[in-house]
Write a protein that holds these residues in place. Sequence first.
Motif, PDB file in Angstrom:
ATOM      1  N   UNK A   1      29.509  35.849  47.893  1.00  0.00           N
ATOM      2  CA  UNK A   1      28.667  36.557  48.868  1.00  0.00           C
ATOM      3  C   UNK A   1      27.659  37.445  48.160  1.00  0.00           C
ATOM      4  N   UNK A   2      28.122  38.164  47.160  1.00  0.00           N
ATOM      5  CA  UNK A   2      27.231  39.046  46.403  1.00  0.00           C
ATOM      6  C   UNK A   2      26.121  38.251  45.729  1.00  0.00           C
TER       7      UNK A   2
ATOM      8  N   UNK B   1      34.261  44.368  50.923  1.00  0.00           N
ATOM      9  CA  UNK B   1      33.000  44.433  51.665  1.00  0.00           C
ATOM     10  C   UNK B   1      32.226  45.691  51.289  1.00  0.00           C
ATOM     11  N   UNK B   2      32.929  46.797  51.126  1.00  0.00           N
ATOM     12  CA  UNK B   2      32.285  48.051  50.717  1.00  0.00           C
ATOM     13  C   UNK B   2      31.712  47.891  49.309  1.00  0.00           C
ATOM     14  N   UNK B   3      32.488  47.281  48.427  1.00  0.00           N
ATOM     15  CA  UNK B   3      32.021  47.074  47.053  1.00  0.00           C
ATOM     16  C   UNK B   3      30.776  46.186  47.020  1.00  0.00           C
ATOM     17  N   UNK B   4      30.745  45.157  47.833  1.00  0.00           N
ATOM     18  CA  UNK B   4      29.586  44.270  47.891  1.00  0.00           C
ATOM     19  C   UNK B   4      28.362  45.040  48.378  1.00  0.00           C
ATOM     20  N   UNK B   5      28.519  45.834  49.412  1.00  0.00           N
ATOM     21  CA  UNK B   5      27.390  46.621  49.928  1.00  0.00           C
ATOM     22  C   UNK B   5      26.877  47.607  48.888  1.00  0.00           C
ATOM     23  N   UNK B   6      27.793  48.254  48.186  1.00  0.00           N
ATOM     24  CA  UNK B   6      27.370  49.209  47.155  1.00  0.00           C
ATOM     25  C   UNK B   6      26.626  48.505  46.021  1.00  0.00           C
TER      26      UNK B   6
END
Length: 96
Positions: free
Chosen positions: A24-25, A54-59
């Motif tokens: 995803x990333x 999901x939080x890690x991907x957004x960050x």
Amino acid sequence: MSDSRVASGAALPERLTLAEAGATLELLGRALAQNPATEVALDASRLSVFDSSAVAVLLELRRTLQVQGKTLRVEHWPQRLQALVALYGVSELLPA
């Protein structure tokens, strides 16, 4: 928003756990990086199965875009995702 400085059309998938995080990333990172807009909108409305990945991907998406002089705007946050962001103390980095 119809402002040409804002990119839209990118969206988080329905499922984003550790198993999907890397792919995803990579996919979203490429898509968002190619967009010339200075503010990139990411739709989170489809996200229904997720974990802290999901939080890690957004960050990481936020960090990658900042290096390019862009900002990330997440739209249509699932309530549970907002709760995770708050739990990890990164609400100011990923404002809802």
